[in-house]
Design a protein around this motif. Structure first.
Motif, mmCIF file in Angstrom:
data_model
loop_
_atom_site.group_PDB
_atom_site.id
_atom_site.type_symbol
_atom_site.label_atom_id
_atom_site.label_comp_id
_atom_site.label_asym_id
_atom_site.label_seq_id
_atom_site.Cartn_x
_atom_site.Cartn_y
_atom_site.Cartn_z
ATOM 1 N N VAL A 116 0.846 -1.205 0.000
ATOM 2 C CA VAL A 116 0.000 0.000 0.000
ATOM 3 C C VAL A 116 0.880 1.254 0.000
ATOM 4 N N ALA A 117 1.956 1.240 0.774
ATOM 5 C CA ALA A 117 2.852 2.404 0.830
ATOM 6 C C ALA A 117 3.512 2.657 -0.525
ATOM 7 N N ILE A 118 3.931 1.597 -1.208
ATOM 8 C CA ILE A 118 4.548 1.769 -2.533
ATOM 9 C C ILE A 118 3.521 2.298 -3.528
ATOM 10 N N THR A 119 2.310 1.750 -3.470
ATOM 11 C CA THR A 119 1.240 2.221 -4.362
ATOM 12 C C THR A 119 0.937 3.694 -4.096
ATOM 13 N N SER A 120 0.825 4.061 -2.831
ATOM 14 C CA SER A 120 0.553 5.446 -2.450
ATOM 15 C C SER A 120 1.677 6.369 -2.906
ATOM 16 N N SER A 121 2.898 5.920 -2.738
ATOM 17 C CA SER A 121 4.049 6.716 -3.162
ATOM 18 C C SER A 121 4.011 6.984 -4.667
ATOM 19 N N ALA A 122 3.749 5.935 -5.439
ATOM 20 C CA ALA A 122 3.693 6.098 -6.899
ATOM 21 C C ALA A 122 2.535 7.011 -7.306
ATOM 22 N N LEU A 123 1.371 6.785 -6.717
ATOM 23 C CA LEU A 123 0.182 7.569 -7.058
ATOM 24 C C LEU A 123 0.357 9.046 -6.721
ATOM 25 N N PHE A 124 0.836 9.350 -5.499
ATOM 26 C CA PHE A 124 0.959 10.744 -5.096
ATOM 27 C C PHE A 124 2.139 11.444 -5.771
ATOM 28 N N THR A 125 3.125 10.705 -6.219
ATOM 29 C CA THR A 125 4.198 11.316 -7.017
ATOM 30 C C THR A 125 3.641 11.795 -8.352
ATOM 31 N N VAL A 126 2.837 10.954 -8.987
ATOM 32 C CA VAL A 126 2.200 11.338 -10.256
ATOM 33 C C VAL A 126 1.280 12.534 -10.037
ATOM 34 N N MET A 127 0.523 12.521 -8.943
ATOM 35 C CA MET A 127 -0.389 13.623 -8.665
ATOM 36 C C MET A 127 0.375 14.921 -8.383
ATOM 37 N N ALA A 128 1.513 14.836 -7.702
ATOM 38 C CA ALA A 128 2.317 16.029 -7.402
ATOM 39 C C ALA A 128 2.868 16.636 -8.683
ATOM 40 N N VAL A 129 3.252 15.793 -9.615
ATOM 41 C CA VAL A 129 3.790 16.290 -10.886
ATOM 42 C C VAL A 129 2.692 16.917 -11.738
ATOM 43 N N SER A 130 1.489 16.331 -11.707
ATOM 44 C CA SER A 130 0.428 16.800 -12.594
ATOM 45 C C SER A 130 -0.430 17.936 -12.029
ATOM 46 N N ASP A 131 -0.452 18.142 -10.723
ATOM 47 C CA ASP A 131 -1.299 19.170 -10.134
ATOM 48 C C ASP A 131 -0.429 20.175 -9.372
ATOM 49 N N SER A 132 -0.112 21.274 -10.027
ATOM 50 C CA SER A 132 0.793 22.255 -9.422
ATOM 51 C C SER A 132 0.147 22.999 -8.244
ATOM 52 N N ASP A 133 -1.178 23.060 -8.167
ATOM 53 C CA ASP A 133 -1.846 23.755 -7.075
ATOM 54 C C ASP A 133 -1.684 23.020 -5.735
ATOM 55 N N ARG A 134 -1.621 21.735 -5.771
ATOM 56 C CA ARG A 134 -1.533 20.941 -4.529
ATOM 57 C C ARG A 134 -0.228 20.152 -4.452
ATOM 58 N N ARG A 135 0.764 20.592 -5.154
ATOM 59 C CA ARG A 135 2.035 19.870 -5.256
ATOM 60 C C ARG A 135 2.656 19.600 -3.887
ATOM 61 N N GLY A 136 2.660 20.605 -2.987
ATOM 62 C CA GLY A 136 3.299 20.434 -1.679
ATOM 63 C C GLY A 136 2.671 19.323 -0.856
ATOM 64 N N GLY A 137 1.352 19.271 -0.811
ATOM 65 C CA GLY A 137 0.656 18.230 -0.043
ATOM 66 C C GLY A 137 0.884 16.852 -0.634
ATOM 67 N N TYR A 138 0.786 16.755 -1.955
ATOM 68 C CA TYR A 138 1.008 15.460 -2.613
ATOM 69 C C TYR A 138 2.460 15.000 -2.444
ATOM 70 N N THR A 139 3.379 15.928 -2.519
ATOM 71 C CA THR A 139 4.797 15.586 -2.358
ATOM 72 C C THR A 139 5.061 15.066 -0.952
ATOM 73 N N ALA A 140 4.455 15.689 0.043
ATOM 74 C CA ALA A 140 4.636 15.238 1.423
ATOM 75 C C ALA A 140 4.086 13.828 1.618
ATOM 76 N N ILE A 141 2.914 13.567 1.046
ATOM 77 C CA ILE A 141 2.326 12.227 1.169
ATOM 78 C C ILE A 141 3.190 11.204 0.425
ATOM 79 N N ALA A 142 3.668 11.567 -0.764
ATOM 80 C CA ALA A 142 4.529 10.656 -1.532
ATOM 81 C C ALA A 142 5.822 10.361 -0.772
ATOM 82 N N ALA A 143 6.411 11.384 -0.171
ATOM 83 C CA ALA A 143 7.658 11.190 0.587
ATOM 84 C C ALA A 143 7.416 10.326 1.825
ATOM 85 N N GLY A 144 6.341 10.584 2.534
ATOM 86 C CA GLY A 144 6.015 9.772 3.708
ATOM 87 C C GLY A 144 5.741 8.322 3.344
#
Length: 169
Positions: A116-144
């Motif tokens: 689940v953590a690997i899936t979440s990391s991959a998903l939120f990395t893609v979301m951070a790259v594609s959504d510049s408005d919420r990049r910081g939140g998605y990046t934090a979730i991907a890193a965690g």
């Protein structure tokens, strides 16, 4: 996302488990994995030159980290072996056997957590790259999530068996 699942499961491995080095650096008596050993004066002691006193067995669980990063984990069983020999008034241990088992239920749950953590990391990395408005939140979730995948705990059950012996007088 369903196309990524086989790749994610491949990355997480088919299980999680801890890597543990078992040693006995401070044991005060001869210990052998066979039925013969060398005495303190470098003489070969063969089966028949000693009496078997008692077979023993003990099991313990050691926790570690299941990670792509190598994290060294060790357990020194010297004190346990010394006490076993002393309690039996023995002189050595023969036929020492150490076996390791990764408990499937406990580690299976942790494997699911890692997947689940690997899936979440991959998903939120893609979301951070594609959504510049919420990049910081998605990046934090991907890193965690990446950190959780890298440092997933795991257990290993270790069983130690052998025979306490005493030299013939």
């Amino acid at each position: 996302m369903t196309l990524l699942l086989p790749f994610i499961l491949f990355l997480s491995g088919c299980s999680v488990g801890a890597s543990v080095a078992v040693n006995a650096k401070k044991v005060e008596y001869p210990v052998s994995f066979t039925d013969s050993f060398y005495s303190s004066d470098n003489q070969l002691i063969l089966n028949g030159e000693y009496e078997s006193l008692k077979d023993f067995s003990f099991t313990f669980t050691k926790w570690g980290v299941s990670s792509w990063i190598e994290i060294r984990n060790s357990e020194d069983i010297s004190n346990r072996l010394n006490k076993i020999i002393e309690n039996e008034n023995g002189d050595a241990i023969t036929n020492l056997k150490i076996s390791v088992n990764n408990p499937p239920v406990r580690n299976g749950v942790l494997w699911f957590t890692k997947a689940v953590a690997i899936t979440s990391s991959a998903l939120f990395t893609v979301m951070a790259v594609s959504d510049s408005d919420r990049r910081g939140g998605y990046t934090a979730i991907a890193a965690g999530s990446t950190l959780a995948a890298l440092f997933t705990p795991a257990a290993v059950d270790i069983k130690v068996e052998g025979t306490v012996i005493q030299f013939h007088e």
